[in-house]
Design an enzyme around this catalytic site. Structure first.
Site, PDB file in Angstrom:
ATOM      1  N   GLU A 219      19.582   2.632   3.079  1.00  0.00           N
ATOM      2  CA  GLU A 219      18.312   2.474   3.791  1.00  0.00           C
ATOM      3  C   GLU A 219      17.221   2.880   2.815  1.00  0.00           C
ATOM      4  O   GLU A 219      17.183   4.019   2.354  1.00  0.00           O
ATOM      5  CB  GLU A 219      18.277   3.358   5.041  1.00  0.00           C
ATOM      6  CG  GLU A 219      16.989   3.223   5.830  1.00  0.00           C
ATOM      7  CD  GLU A 219      16.846   4.302   6.896  1.00  0.00           C
ATOM      8  OE1 GLU A 219      15.747   4.887   6.988  1.00  0.00           O
ATOM      9  OE2 GLU A 219      17.833   4.564   7.607  1.00  0.00           O
TER      10      GLU A 219
ATOM     11  N   CYS B  45      10.994   7.001   8.285  1.00  0.00           N
ATOM     12  CA  CYS B  45      11.312   5.664   7.791  1.00  0.00           C
ATOM     13  C   CYS B  45      10.799   4.586   8.733  1.00  0.00           C
ATOM     14  O   CYS B  45      10.656   3.421   8.330  1.00  0.00           O
ATOM     15  CB  CYS B  45      12.813   5.522   7.592  1.00  0.00           C
ATOM     16  SG  CYS B  45      13.791   5.944   9.053  1.00  0.00           S
TER      17      CYS B  45
END
Length: 465
Positions: free
Chosen positions: A235, A272
């Site tokens: 990620e 995020c």
């Protein structure tokens, strides 16, 4: 002996004691131990495998106060936020344990003469994140999902919170030993060189990562360039665009403006899922609301010196050639037209921290074009009204090609840990858009499908009978 030191984000002072970096020789030895543990761990009855996750969850819950104190000193995230994060971490461990106990957990499908099973891939390397010292760290989601799959784990701890990582390691190691985990089920390493040695070790069969595009791409390239390439679930970076229709602005524009500021500054913009772009109709008239919402935001205590430097550079990049809508000591908001945005792809790069960009569109055609051009992201958000159903449906249909999660009339900051969460997306959000790093489906990253044809029950592995 090289030592790693945490830094107090509030004062910049080095935190004692230091943590010793892990040598390449030690990494290799830990990987051999993990390889030796792989078979006995996979052979544990599923109820015993699940009990390992529950034991770790219980131990972390019991040490919450101690761990929160350590983590707050190294991250300045605050006791309330960190206490909640420990709870999220133990909650996801227990959820995955429940999944492992479910009927037919490893038995994917069956028909006469055939059984398709999902079996452990082998030892997994996990690279911890800076912004979640528990939930995406030593005993976080990647580690928990690998254990649930039946895989030993070696973690590369994040240098932003080394003391927290050491203490978490001690607690987890003791809990696993008491619960009967095979020796080699879990280990933690520290240091840049250890991270490189880990991704290249032949005993490692898969890796999970949460961090920067630059770091993740380097590790991804190493993972696929090995003599035996391995899956790398990274990620990396995400701008998480927000699309607001004219009808939504007319109906609740001030509410949306305040919610947007709250979302992109939450946790000092170090999520995020932070919305880095918001598309508003030209002439929206929300500048004063946005400025009022941003004005009281204080200077952030960003997690690490590299994040501070990266944020400063990112703000300079966003400010170049854009209009400043509002700023304070703790947040920056810029604006451009949709035409200017289309000509400047660098504005669609993640700026990790409390900064965001408004893109003002003049027509639905410009809005559709923007949706078609957004980079791969973890999330996209649509704010619309019932009168906008056709427009909203078209946006959602397009955005489903670009993101892993679509939020309607809400905000993306906050990720539920459940059976239906998709925390992933196309590059650069992740390296593997088919998978999620949150929720029960995250286990599948570390499972290998195997079909058994014509095998009687007594020959099948016990977990798939």
């Amino acid at each position: 002996m090289t030592l790693l030191y945490g830094v107090d984000p509030r004062t910049g002072e080095r935190l004692e004691p230091g943590v010793e970096e892990t040598s390449a020789e030690t990494v290799a030895a830990l990987a051999v131990a993990a390889a030796n543990a792989a078979r006995p761990l996979a052979a544990l009855p599923l109820r015993e495998r699940a009990a390992l996750l529950d034991a770790v969850a219980d131990a972390l819950d019991a040490a919450t106060d101690e761990l929160v104190t350590l983590a707050d000193a190294e991250t300045a995230l605050g006791r309330t936020r960190l206490t909640g994060e420990v709870g999220r971490t133990t909650g996801q461990l227990r959820l995955l344990a429940q999944e492992v106990r479910g009927e037919g957990f490893q038995r994917d499908a069956a028909e006469p003469g055939f059984v398709r099973a999902l079996l452990p891939i082998g030892p997994v390397a996990v690279y911890a994140a800076s912004n979640f010292p528990f939930a995406f760290s030593v005993a976080g989601g990647d580690t928990a999902s690998a254990w649930a799959a039946g895989c030993p784990v070696i973690v590369k701890a994040h240098p932003g919170h080394p003391r927290t990582s050491v203490r978490t390691t001690e607690i987890v190691t003791e809990a696993l030993a008491k619960a009967g985990a095979p020796e080699g089920t879990f280990a933690v390493t520290h240091g840049f060189e250890a991270g490189l040695a880990l991704i290249n070790d032949p005993n490692i069969k898969a890796a999970g990562f949460t961090g920067s595009v630059r770091g993740g791409r380097a590790l991804f390239d190493a993972a696929v360039s090995r003599p035996d390439p391995i899956p790398f679930y990274g990620e990396l970076g995400s701008v998480n665009p927000v699309f607001v229709t004219e009808a939504a602005v007319a109906a609740r524009g001030e509410e949306i403006a305040r919610g947007y500021v709250g979302s992109f500054t939450l946790g000092s913009g170090q999520f995020c899922t932070k919305p880095g772009l918001m598309f508003l109709p030209a002439g929206h008239g929300l500048e004063s609301v946005l400025a009022d919402a941003i004005a009281p935001i204080e200077a952030p205590a960003l997690l690490t010196p590299p994040i501070v430097d990266g944020f400063r550079t990112g703000v300079e990049r966003l400010a170049d050639g854009t209009r400043t809508v509002a700023e304070s000591a703790g947040a920056h908001l810029f604006a451009v037209s949709a035409t200017e945005f289309a000509a400047r792809p660098e504005l669609a790069e993640e700026c990790f921290g409390p900064a965001s960009v408004i893109i003002e569109y003049s027509s639905e055609e410009e809005l559709h074009a923007a949706a078609a051009a957004v980079p791969g992201s973890l999330t996209a958000t649509v704010h619309a009204e019932s009168s906008d159903a056709d427009l909203a449906r078209d946006l959602v249909t397009e955005l489903a090609r670009h993101v892993g999660r679509i939020v309607y009339n809400g905000w993306p900051t906050g990720v539920a840990v459940n059976h239906t969460m998709q925390h992933g997306g196309p590059w650069p959000a992740t390296t593997a858009p088919l998978h999620t790093s949150v929720g029960t489906a995250s286990i599948q990253r570390f499972q290998v499908p195997v079909s058994f044809q014509g095998l009687p029950d007594e020959v099948l592995p016990p977990s798939v009978r």
